[in-house]
Design a protein around this motif. Structure first.
Motif, PDB file in Angstrom:
ATOM      1  N   HIS A 217       0.825  -1.085  -0.139  1.00 15.21           N
ATOM      2  CA  HIS A 217      -0.221  -0.257  -0.219  1.00 15.21           C
ATOM      3  C   HIS A 217       0.716   1.227  -0.214  1.00 15.21           C
ATOM      4  CE1 HIS A 217      -2.984  -2.574   0.311  1.00 15.21           C
ATOM      5  NE2 HIS A 217      -2.577  -3.344   1.946  1.00 15.21           N
ATOM      6  N   LYS A 218       1.024   2.255  -1.316  1.00 14.65           N
ATOM      7  CA  LYS A 218       1.232   3.296  -1.440  1.00 14.65           C
ATOM      8  C   LYS A 218       1.470   4.109   0.441  1.00 14.65           C
ATOM      9  CE  LYS A 218       3.296   6.814  -4.395  1.00 14.65           C
ATOM     10  NZ  LYS A 218       2.416   7.333  -5.937  1.00 14.65           N
ATOM     11  N   ALA A 219       0.045   3.952   0.419  1.00 16.03           N
ATOM     12  CA  ALA A 219      -0.517   5.164   1.727  1.00 16.03           C
ATOM     13  C   ALA A 219       1.412   4.766   3.148  1.00 16.03           C
ATOM     14  CB  ALA A 219      -1.826   4.963   2.601  1.00 16.03           C
ATOM     15  N   ALA A 220       1.572   3.710   2.924  1.00 12.01           N
ATOM     16  CA  ALA A 220       2.069   3.002   3.696  1.00 12.01           C
ATOM     17  C   ALA A 220       3.095   3.953   3.758  1.00 12.01           C
ATOM     18  CB  ALA A 220       2.177   1.602   4.017  1.00 12.01           C
ATOM     19  N   ASP A 221       3.994   4.141   2.097  1.00 10.67           N
ATOM     20  CA  ASP A 221       5.254   4.785   2.329  1.00 10.67           C
ATOM     21  C   ASP A 221       5.670   5.866   2.607  1.00 10.67           C
ATOM     22  OD1 ASP A 221       5.582   2.249  -0.185  1.00 10.67           O
ATOM     23  OD2 ASP A 221       6.419   2.627   1.601  1.00 10.67           O
ATOM     24  N   GLN A 222       4.296   6.768   2.246  1.00 13.45           N
ATOM     25  CA  GLN A 222       3.946   8.153   2.560  1.00 13.45           C
ATOM     26  C   GLN A 222       4.316   8.858   4.180  1.00 13.45           C
ATOM     27  OE1 GLN A 222       0.248   9.019   0.534  1.00 13.45           O
ATOM     28  NE2 GLN A 222       1.644   8.228  -1.456  1.00 13.45           N
ATOM     29  N   GLY A 223       3.733   9.352   4.240  1.00  8.87           N
ATOM     30  CA  GLY A 223       3.662  10.103   5.798  1.00  8.87           C
ATOM     31  C   GLY A 223       2.523   9.652   6.312  1.00  8.87           C
ATOM     32  N   GLU A 224       2.566   9.954   7.862  1.00  6.63           N
ATOM     33  CA  GLU A 224       1.000   9.257   8.594  1.00  6.63           C
ATOM     34  C   GLU A 224      -0.113  10.171   8.313  1.00  6.63           C
ATOM     35  OE1 GLU A 224       2.388   9.256  12.547  1.00  6.63           O
ATOM     36  OE2 GLU A 224       3.586   7.626  12.060  1.00  6.63           O
ATOM     37  N   ASP A 225      -0.192  11.739   7.768  1.00  7.10           N
ATOM     38  CA  ASP A 225      -0.736  12.109   7.703  1.00  7.10           C
ATOM     39  C   ASP A 225      -1.362  12.156   6.358  1.00  7.10           C
ATOM     40  OD1 ASP A 225       1.648  13.190   6.024  1.00  7.10           O
ATOM     41  OD2 ASP A 225       1.132  15.303   6.784  1.00  7.10           O
ATOM     42  N   GLY A 226      -0.645  11.091   5.309  1.00  7.52           N
ATOM     43  CA  GLY A 226      -1.272  10.741   4.042  1.00  7.52           C
ATOM     44  C   GLY A 226      -1.050  11.580   3.381  1.00  7.52           C
ATOM     45  N   THR A 227      -0.369  12.320   3.617  1.00  7.57           N
ATOM     46  CA  THR A 227      -0.278  13.545   1.972  1.00  7.57           C
ATOM     47  C   THR A 227       0.446  13.434   0.454  1.00  7.57           C
ATOM     48  OG1 THR A 227       1.784  14.085   3.244  1.00  7.57           O
ATOM     49  CG2 THR A 227      -0.358  16.003   3.399  1.00  7.57           C
ATOM     50  N   VAL A 228       0.559  13.741  -0.234  1.00  9.43           N
ATOM     51  CA  VAL A 228       1.442  13.248  -1.453  1.00  9.43           C
ATOM     52  C   VAL A 228       2.930  14.471  -0.924  1.00  9.43           C
ATOM     53  CG1 VAL A 228       1.494  13.547  -3.885  1.00  9.43           C
ATOM     54  CG2 VAL A 228      -0.671  13.637  -2.824  1.00  9.43           C
ATOM     55  N   GLU A 229       4.122  13.380  -1.382  1.00  8.67           N
ATOM     56  CA  GLU A 229       4.714  12.916  -0.994  1.00  8.67           C
ATOM     57  C   GLU A 229       5.620  14.181  -2.121  1.00  8.67           C
ATOM     58  OE1 GLU A 229       7.504   9.760  -1.220  1.00  8.67           O
ATOM     59  OE2 GLU A 229       6.535   9.209  -2.885  1.00  8.67           O
ATOM     60  N   THR A 230       6.579  14.461  -1.432  1.00  7.83           N
ATOM     61  CA  THR A 230       7.468  15.803  -2.993  1.00  7.83           C
ATOM     62  C   THR A 230       8.135  14.922  -3.906  1.00  7.83           C
ATOM     63  OG1 THR A 230       8.929  16.399  -0.966  1.00  7.83           O
ATOM     64  CG2 THR A 230       7.584  17.597  -1.731  1.00  7.83           C
ATOM     65  N   TYR A 231       9.077  15.103  -4.965  1.00  8.50           N
ATOM     66  CA  TYR A 231       9.756  14.552  -5.098  1.00  8.50           C
ATOM     67  C   TYR A 231      11.357  14.501  -4.711  1.00  8.50           C
ATOM     68  CZ  TYR A 231       8.465  15.212  -9.817  1.00  8.50           C
ATOM     69  OH  TYR A 231       6.806  15.239 -10.501  1.00  8.50           O
ATOM     70  N   ASP A 232      11.923  15.209  -3.598  1.00  7.13           N
ATOM     71  CA  ASP A 232      13.332  15.130  -2.086  1.00  7.13           C
ATOM     72  C   ASP A 232      12.364  14.050  -1.547  1.00  7.13           C
ATOM     73  OD1 ASP A 232      14.124  16.753  -3.559  1.00  7.13           O
ATOM     74  OD2 ASP A 232      13.650  18.922  -2.352  1.00  7.13           O
ATOM     75  N   ALA A 233      11.412  13.957  -0.617  1.00  9.70           N
ATOM     76  CA  ALA A 233      10.926  12.539  -0.214  1.00  9.70           C
ATOM     77  C   ALA A 233      10.928  11.796  -0.395  1.00  9.70           C
ATOM     78  CB  ALA A 233       9.412  12.966   0.032  1.00  9.70           C
ATOM     79  N   ALA A 234       9.757  12.020  -2.289  1.00 12.45           N
ATOM     80  CA  ALA A 234      11.099  10.429  -2.972  1.00 12.45           C
ATOM     81  C   ALA A 234      11.992   9.722  -3.080  1.00 12.45           C
ATOM     82  CB  ALA A 234       9.954  10.485  -4.188  1.00 12.45           C
ATOM     83  N   LEU A 235      13.054  11.149  -3.108  1.00 14.68           N
ATOM     84  CA  LEU A 235      14.681  10.252  -3.720  1.00 14.68           C
ATOM     85  C   LEU A 235      14.926  10.157  -2.315  1.00 14.68           C
ATOM     86  CD1 LEU A 235      15.972  13.759  -5.397  1.00 14.68           C
ATOM     87  CD2 LEU A 235      15.634  10.512  -6.153  1.00 14.68           C
ATOM     88  N   PHE A 236      14.368  10.683  -0.608  1.00 13.14           N
ATOM     89  CA  PHE A 236      14.995   9.987   0.199  1.00 13.14           C
ATOM     90  C   PHE A 236      14.752   9.080   0.201  1.00 13.14           C
ATOM     91  CE2 PHE A 236      15.832  15.049   1.113  1.00 13.14           C
ATOM     92  CZ  PHE A 236      17.041  14.913   1.363  1.00 13.14           C
ATOM     93  N   ARG A 237      13.108   8.573   0.228  1.00 11.57           N
ATOM     94  CA  ARG A 237      12.403   7.469   0.242  1.00 11.57           C
ATOM     95  C   ARG A 237      13.551   6.119  -0.227  1.00 11.57           C
ATOM     96  NH1 ARG A 237       8.071   4.662  -1.657  1.00 11.57           N
ATOM     97  NH2 ARG A 237       7.738   6.480  -3.268  1.00 11.57           N
ATOM     98  N   LEU A 238      13.884   7.238  -1.504  1.00 12.56           N
ATOM     99  CA  LEU A 238      14.271   5.538  -2.535  1.00 12.56           C
ATOM    100  C   LEU A 238      15.659   5.241  -1.829  1.00 12.56           C
ATOM    101  CD1 LEU A 238      15.061   3.975  -5.191  1.00 12.56           C
ATOM    102  CD2 LEU A 238      15.667   5.857  -6.283  1.00 12.56           C
ATOM    103  N   GLN A 239      16.357   6.263  -0.914  1.00 12.78           N
ATOM    104  CA  GLN A 239      17.753   6.502  -0.451  1.00 12.78           C
ATOM    105  C   GLN A 239      17.921   5.314   0.517  1.00 12.78           C
ATOM    106  OE1 GLN A 239      19.888   9.738   1.101  1.00 12.78           O
ATOM    107  NE2 GLN A 239      21.213   9.149   0.990  1.00 12.78           N
ATOM    108  N   GLU A 240      16.619   5.482   1.073  1.00 15.22           N
ATOM    109  CA  GLU A 240      16.686   4.381   2.177  1.00 15.22           C
ATOM    110  C   GLU A 240      16.443   2.981   2.116  1.00 15.22           C
ATOM    111  OE1 GLU A 240      16.155   4.143   6.454  1.00 15.22           O
ATOM    112  OE2 GLU A 240      16.765   5.893   5.060  1.00 15.22           O
ATOM    113  N   LYS A 241      15.373   3.056   0.891  1.00 14.98           N
ATOM    114  CA  LYS A 241      15.132   1.820   0.603  1.00 14.98           C
ATOM    115  C   LYS A 241      16.766   0.607   0.105  1.00 14.98           C
ATOM    116  CE  LYS A 241      10.700   1.457  -1.581  1.00 14.98           C
ATOM    117  NZ  LYS A 241       9.565   1.505  -2.535  1.00 14.98           N
TER     118      LYS A 241
END
Length: 751
Positions: free
Chosen positions: A489-513
Motif C-alpha cells: 500500500h502506497k500510503a504506508a510509504d507516505q507520511g502518516e498524514d497521508g499527504t502526497v510526497e514531494t520529489y525530495d521525499a521520494a528520493l530520500f525514500r529511495l535512498q532509505e531502501k
C-alpha cells in the motif's frame, strides 16, 4: 488494564494462508515412481551392453531404450523433484498459496502425460535423435504448453506474494523457468513431415551447435539451477542454520547463469565446428569452475556448527554427499573441457561416468534428502524408519562409487587404446573390437553399481509408502497466519498524514531502501529481476549462435557434396529410428589416430544437408563417417542380421527385423518436399519421382546382395535402405578427391 506506556507499537494485521500441500505430495509420489522406472531402464541397458542377448525384440534394443532412460531420469525423476520443491518452497517463501490450483493440477497431469507419451513413442522409434530432446514435435508442443502454464502459475504467485523480497531459492527458480523455455523453443524448431516425423530447421554444424547449446544448458538449467534453489531452501532448514553467505549467494547466482550458457561448444571440440566457437566454449567452461564452487562452499559452510547432526540425520547425509558430488562434477566438467583432456575423454565412457556422478550423486541425493525431509511435514507423521533411510544412503553411495569408478576405468582405457601406436608407427589396436573386449568387465561392474543404486531407491520408496500408511486420515493442507503485505500500500510509504510526497521525499525514500544494498532492492522487483536474468542468459547464446548461422565462411561449401537420394534418406531415417547414433559417431576428428583408423577427417561442408546432424557423443562401436564403400552390400546385410557373423566378439544387438520388415516408401516425396522447403536442392522432378527412384535403387542393391550370395527378395525390406545410406557415408568427399586427381592427370597429359 492500561500499562501506562505512551508509545504504542503499530499493530500488524494478520492473514490466514492455506498452502496447497496436495500438489506437493502428488509430485513427490511421481518423483519416486518415475525414478524407479528410469533407473530400472538404466539397469536394463547396462545389462544390454555387458550381455548383448538381453537386447530382446525390435522395440527394446539398447539404441531405442537409451533415450527412454535419459528422458525418464532427467525429465520424469528430476523434473518431478524440481516441481515438488518449487511448489512447496515457493508457497512458504512467498507466504501465499499458488496462483491457481487449476494450473497446478494441469501442470502435474500434463507433465505425467508427456512422460507417458515418451515411454510409448521412444521404443517405437519415433525420435528427433537430439540428445535429451528426442521427443517428436507434437510432444514438444505439449511440453511448451505445460511449461507456459507452470510459468504463469509461478509468476502469478510471485505477483500476489505477501513477502516483498525474494529469497535466493526463488532467483534460481526464475532462471530455470526462463532459460528452459528459451532452450526448448530454439532446439525444437522443426518442420513436420507427418505426425511422427520432422526435420530440424538447422543443418549440420549449425544443428550441432544449437543441440549442444541446448544439451549443455539442459544440464545447467534443469539439473543444476533448480537443485541449487532446492539446496538454498532445504539445507538451512535441515541444518537449522542460515545460509553461510548472502553476498556469496549473489555472486554465485549471477556469475553462474551468465557463464554457463557460453560453455556448450566444448562438447564439439575437434569436430567441424568453427575453432573460435569451440575455444570460446572451453574458456567459459574453465571460468565456470569458480561460481560452481562458490555455490558448493556456500552450501557446505551452511553446516557450520551442525556437522555433529550428520551422525544421526539421514537428510543431512544425503545433502552433504549430494553437494560434494556437485563440487566434484563441477571441477571435472571444466577439466574435461580443456582440449588436450577432451581429445582423450570424448566419445569414451569417461563422459558417461562424469554425467552419472552428477545425476546419481548431485540430483539423486539432493532429491532423496528433500523427500525424507518432506515426508513427516507433508503427511504429518514420523518417517517409518530412519534405519532404512540410512541403508538407502549407504547402498546408494556404494552404488555410485562402483558406477563411476567402472566408467572412469573403462573410458581412460578406451581413450588410451584408441590412440596407441606401436614402435613402427602403426595403430597398436587397429581392430576396434579389441578395445571393446577390454572394457566389458567394467560394464559388469557398472551393472552392479547401478543395481545397488536402484535397490536403494526401492528402499526409499518402501519407506515412503510405509510412512504414508501411518499418516492420519483426512489429511488437510497446512494453514498458517502471516503478516499482511503492508508494503503493497502506497500510503504506508507516505507520511502518516497521508499527504502526497514531494520529489525530495521520494528520493530520500529511495535512498532509505538502497541502504540494504542494490541487490536487496532488486529482490523486491520480480519483473525487473526476471528481465535482467533473461538478458544475462541470452547474451552468451546469441554471441555464439548468430555468427555461426549468419556468416557463410564459418561453413565452407564443398561442390561434390550432394543431397541424399530418396532411398538413402529413408535409410538415414531408419538409422535414426534404431538409435544407431547412441553407439556410433559420424565425425572423424583431426587427430592422428582417428585419421589413421577411419580416414580423412570430417569437414564442415560435408554435413550441410544433414538434418539432424549425427556426430554422436559416444563410441561403443567404431565411427562410421567413412564407412561408405568399405564393405560390400552383403557384409552390411549379414552384420545387421547378426553382428557376430562379421565380428565374432561384437556386443552389438542383432537387427533381423530389418530383413523382414517392409520398406515403406509411400511418403518419400513428402520427405524430399520438406527437405526442399529447408533449402536442400531437390528439384520438382526429384520430388515427383522420389518413390520410383527409391524403388529402382532398392532393386539394384537387392540384386547385388543376391549376386554376392545373400538372401533374395530384399528390394522391399528396410535393410536395403539402411545399406544404401551406410554405403553413401563419406563418399562425397572422395568424389571430389577423384575429380581433383582426374584434373591433375589431364594437366599431366596436356604437358
Amino acid at each position: 488494564m492500561s500499562t501506562g506506556t505512551s508509545a504504542k507499537a503499530p499493530k500488524t494485521k494478520l492473514e490466514k494462508v492455506k498452502y496447497d500441500d496436495k500438489i506437493v505430495r502428488m509430485f513427490v509420489w511421481a518423483t519416486m515412481i518415475w525414478g524407479i522406472v528410469g533407473m530400472l531402464v538404466g539397469v536394463v541397458i547396462a545389462l544390454q551392453l555387458a550381455w548383448w542377448p538381453s537386447n530382446i525384440g525390435e522395440h527394446f534394443t539398447f539404441g531405442r531404450l537409451r533415450p527412454l532412460h535419459t528422458n525418464a531420469v532427467i525429465f520424469a525423476f528430476a523434473g518431478n523433484a524440481i516441481f515438488a520443491a518449487v511448489y512447496h518452497s515457493s508457497q512458504r517463501l512467498l507466504k501465499t498459496r499458488m496462483f491457481s490450483d487449476v494450473m497446478s493440477r494441469f501442470h502435474f497431469w500434463g507433465w505425467q502425460a508427456i512422460i507417458a507419451s515418451a515411454a510409448i513413442t521412444l521404443p517405437l522409434g519415433f525420435t528427433q535423435t537430439h540428445e535429451y530432446a528426442e521427443l517428436e514435435w507434437p510432444i514438444d508442443i505439449a511440453i511448451t504448453l505445460v511449461w507456459v502454464v507452470f510459468a504463469v502459475n509461478f509468476f502469478g504467485t510471485l505477483k500476489k506474494r505477501r513477502e516483498k523480497h525474494m529469497y535466493v531459492a526463488l532467483w534460481f527458480y526464475i532462471a530455470t523457468i526462463v532459460t528452459v523455455a528459451i532452450l526448448h523453443i530454439f532446439n525444437n524448431l522443426v518442420v513436420p513431415v507427418d505426425a511422427f516425423k520432422s526435420y530440424p530447421v538447422f543443418a549440420g554444424v549449425q544443428d550441432a551447435l544449437i543441440q549442444w547449446w541446448y544439451g549443455h544448458n539442459a544440464v545447467a538449467f534443469f539439473l543444476t539451477t533448480p537443485f541449487l534453489g532446492l539446496m538454498y531452501y532445504y539445507l538451512p532448514k535441515a541444518a537449522d542454520r542460515p545460509v553461510f553467505s548472502y553476498k556469496l549467494s549473489i555472486v554465485h547466482f549471477w556469475s553462474l547463469i551468465f557463464i554457463y550458457i557460453w560453455a556448450g561448444p566444448h562438447h564439439l571440440h575437434y569436430t567441424a565446428l568453427p575453432e573460435w566457437a569451440s575455444t570460446l566454449g572451453m574458456i567459459f567452461s574453465i571460468m565456470l569452475w569458480m561460481p560452481s564452487w562458490g555455490g558448493m562452499i556456500n552450501g557446505l559452510f551452511t553446516l557450520r556448527g551442525a556437522w555433529h547432526k550428520l551422525r544421526k540425520d539421514p537428510v543431512l547425509k544425503f545433502f552433504v554427499v549430494g553437494i560434494t558430488f556437485y563440487g566434484m562434477s563441477t571441477f571435472e566438467g571444466p577439466m574435461l573441457s580443456v582440449k588436450a583432456v577432451n581429445s582423450l575423454s570424448h566419445y569414451t565412457d569417461w563422459t558417461i561416468g562424469h554425467v552419472h556422478a552428477g545425476a546419481l550423486g548431485w540430483n539423486g541425493f539432493m532429491t532423496f534428502g528433500m523427500i525424507y525431509w518432506l515426508i513427516p511435514r507433508m503427511w504429518k507423521t514420523k518417517l517409518y524408519s530412519k534405519t532404512l533411510a540410512n541403508v538407502h544412503f549407504w547402498i546408494g553411495t556404494v552404488g555410485i562409487l562402483l558406477y563411476v569408478i567402472a566408467m572412469y576405468s573403462s573410458g581412460i582405457t578406451q581413450g588410451l587404446m584408441w590412440r596407441a601406436f606401436d614402435e613402427t608407427g602403426r595403430l597398436m589396436y587397429p581392430d576396434f573390437i579389441e578395445t571393446v573386449v577390454q572394457i566389458v568387465p567394467m560394464y559388469w561392474v557398472r551393472l552392479v553399481g547401478g543395481s545397488l543404486y536402484l535397490i536403494g531407491v526401492l528402499i526409499g520408496f518402501y519407506n515412503l509408502v510405509m510412512s504414508v500408511l501411518k499418516a492420519p486420515k483426512g489429511l488437510t493442507d497446512e494453514e498458517v497466519e502471516v503478516a499482511a503485505p503492508a508494503w503493497r500500500h502506497k500510503a504506508a510509504d507516505q507520511g502518516e498524514d497521508g499527504t502526497v510526497e514531494t520529489y525530495d521525499a521520494a528520493l530520500f525514500r529511495l535512498q532509505e531502501k538502497l541502504k540494504g544494498g542494490w541487490h536487496r532492492f532488486l529482490e523486491g522487483w520480480p519483473l525487473v529481476f526476471t528481465v535482467l536474468t533473461t538478458i544475462a542468459v541470452a547474451i552468451g547464446g546469441a554471441v555464439e549462435i548468430f555468427p555461426t548461422l549468419l556468416i557463410d565462411s564459418n561453413i565452407p561449401k564443398i561442390a561434390s557434396v550432394k543431397p541424399l537420394t530418396p532411398l538413402e534418406l529413408e535409410g538415414r531415417d531408419i538409422y535414426i529410428e534404431e538409435g544407431c547414433v547412441s553407439c556410433h559417431s559420424q565425425m572423424v576428428r583431426p587427430l592422428r589416430h582417428e585419421i589413421e583408423r577411419y580416414g580423412e577427417y570430417s569437414k564442415p561442408g560435408e554435413s550441410v544437408y544433414n538434418r539432424p546432424f549425427l556426430w554422436g557423443s559416444k563410441r561403443t562401436g567404431p565411427d562410421l563417417a567413412r564407412v561408405g564403400g568399405k564393405y560390400p552390400h552383403l557384409w552390411h546385410v549379414r552384420h545387421m542380421k547378426d553382428p557376430r557373423l562379421t565380428s565374432p566378439k561384437s556386443i552389438m544387438p542383432s537387427y533381423p527385423h530389418l530383413l523382414t520388415n517392409e520398406l515403406d516408401l509411400s511418403d518419400a516425396d513428402d520427405k524430399l518436399e520438406t527437405m526442399a522447403m529447408l533449402n536442400v536442392p531437390y528439384t520438382a522432378s526429384d520430388i515427383e519421382t522420389a518413390e520410383e527412384h527409391a524403388r529402382k535403387q532398392a532393386k539394384e542393391i537387392a540384386t547385388e546382395v543376391e549376386t554376392q550370395g545373400g538372401p533374395a527378395g530384399l528390394e522391399d525390406r528396410k535393410i536395403v535402405a539402411l545399406v544404401a545410406y551406410l554405403q553413401r557415408l563419406g563418399t562425397d568427399i572422395k568424389r571430389e578427391e577423384a575429380n581433383e586427381n582426374a584434373v591433375e592427370d589431364d594437366k599431366a597429359g596436356d604437358q
